[in-house]
Design a protein around this motif. Sequence first.
Motif, PDB file in Angstrom:
ATOM      1  N   UNK A 242       0.842  -1.195   0.000  1.00  0.00           N
ATOM      2  CA  UNK A 242       0.000   0.000   0.000  1.00  0.00           C
ATOM      3  C   UNK A 242       0.881   1.251   0.000  1.00  0.00           C
ATOM      4  N   UNK A 243       0.285   2.400  -0.209  1.00  0.00           N
ATOM      5  CA  UNK A 243       1.003   3.659  -0.041  1.00  0.00           C
ATOM      6  C   UNK A 243       1.511   3.750   1.399  1.00  0.00           C
ATOM      7  N   UNK A 244       2.761   4.150   1.554  1.00  0.00           N
ATOM      8  CA  UNK A 244       3.446   4.166   2.851  1.00  0.00           C
ATOM      9  C   UNK A 244       3.651   2.760   3.410  1.00  0.00           C
ATOM     10  N   UNK A 259      15.524  -7.618  -9.019  1.00  0.00           N
ATOM     11  CA  UNK A 259      15.488  -6.295  -9.620  1.00  0.00           C
ATOM     12  C   UNK A 259      14.427  -5.449  -8.930  1.00  0.00           C
ATOM     13  N   UNK A 260      14.805  -4.255  -8.534  1.00  0.00           N
ATOM     14  CA  UNK A 260      13.921  -3.372  -7.787  1.00  0.00           C
ATOM     15  C   UNK A 260      13.574  -2.149  -8.614  1.00  0.00           C
ATOM     16  N   UNK A 261      12.276  -1.889  -8.779  1.00  0.00           N
ATOM     17  CA  UNK A 261      11.788  -0.697  -9.465  1.00  0.00           C
ATOM     18  C   UNK A 261      11.717   0.430  -8.438  1.00  0.00           C
ATOM     19  N   UNK A 266       9.211   4.762  -4.872  1.00  0.00           N
ATOM     20  CA  UNK A 266       9.043   6.188  -4.611  1.00  0.00           C
ATOM     21  C   UNK A 266       7.584   6.610  -4.700  1.00  0.00           C
ATOM     22  N   UNK A 267       6.884   6.101  -5.706  1.00  0.00           N
ATOM     23  CA  UNK A 267       5.483   6.464  -5.893  1.00  0.00           C
ATOM     24  C   UNK A 267       4.646   6.094  -4.672  1.00  0.00           C
ATOM     25  N   UNK A 270       7.260   3.949  -0.061  1.00  0.00           N
ATOM     26  CA  UNK A 270       7.385   2.686   0.672  1.00  0.00           C
ATOM     27  C   UNK A 270       8.818   2.477   1.151  1.00  0.00           C
ATOM     28  N   UNK A 271       8.980   1.518   2.027  1.00  0.00           N
ATOM     29  CA  UNK A 271      10.303   1.222   2.598  1.00  0.00           C
ATOM     30  C   UNK A 271      10.540  -0.281   2.604  1.00  0.00           C
ATOM     31  N   UNK A 272      11.795  -0.661   2.424  1.00  0.00           N
ATOM     32  CA  UNK A 272      12.200  -2.062   2.496  1.00  0.00           C
ATOM     33  C   UNK A 272      13.298  -2.193   3.535  1.00  0.00           C
TER      34      UNK A 272
END
Length: 339
Positions: A242-244, A259-261, A266-267, A270-272
């Motif tokens: 979800x957003x955030x 592979x990370x988009x 950013x859109x 989000x955080x990993x």
Amino acid sequence: MKAITITEPGGPEVLTWSTVPDPVAGPGEVLIDVVAAGVNRADILQRQGFYDPPPGTSPYLGLEVSGHIAALGSGVFGWEVGQPVCALLAGGGYAERVAVPAGQVLPVPDGVSVVEAAALPEATATVWSNLFMGSGGTFTGSNLFMVAHVRPGETVLIHGGASGIGTTAIQLAKAIGARVAVTAGSPRKLARCAELGADILIDYRAEDFVSALHKATDGAGADVILDIIGAKYLERNVKALAVNGRLAVIGLQGGVKGELDLGALLTKRAAITATSLRARPLAEKAAITAAVREHVWPLTEAGRIRPVIDRTFPMSEAAAAHTALEAGDHIGKLLLSGS
């Protein structure tokens, strides 16, 4: 004493019940007579030669045990010889005795047997430190514990919901008021997840978890994802957020490189994060253990968190337990019984 040793890296057949030197309780340590030990994926990796124990720790397998205190090292207070306990280890659990830093020892919760308690330390410490620790301001002045911050009302997606980690995460997330989605590989496993409180059940063999999750959440996705797969799920996990949203990676069963988009990340703002437990410094593991005792143990003693145990094997039959874990048909934890 006897312990499971590894003759050479390889399959379960390399595990041998051998006579080894007795451990002693060093300064700040507790010596435990082992009653039971948990079996974890990390043990398989170590058996195969891919996951060496941290320097200076026991060379034997086993990241969690339960039993009775046999001796106290110098400088240890608050524990008594004979007391039933369980403990988080850096290694050494597949044995008749193990020495462990006192900060990683927990009392056996009321209402849980000594054998059952062996299923608790690794799963509760992993889940609490990745999903909840810091969310209530328990630890301040450091970002070390600021991981996923699951809050009441949020949606949590737990991959491998029928695993030892998964069954624990379902119960803890429900206990704090989250909505729980899980993935699992069979209707039988999903049914057990539902019994534990899971709200959204996704058979990853039969459906795409991203589409299924979006359908169940009206397109919103998951606020938090707890992931044991790694690279194989990375792209889809970001789509499912979800957003955030926050993605907590705790396992690499699906590979280490993906592979990370970054645009998608950013859109969604989000955080990993990615964490491991075994190699953390002693002070960090002691802090996590203390938080588990403060927040998870009361829920366990109230019956809201229960260890889910599939089978228990004799300690000398660790090879059979590893074969069962690799087969993947179990629900919850596999244990080794030392007595």
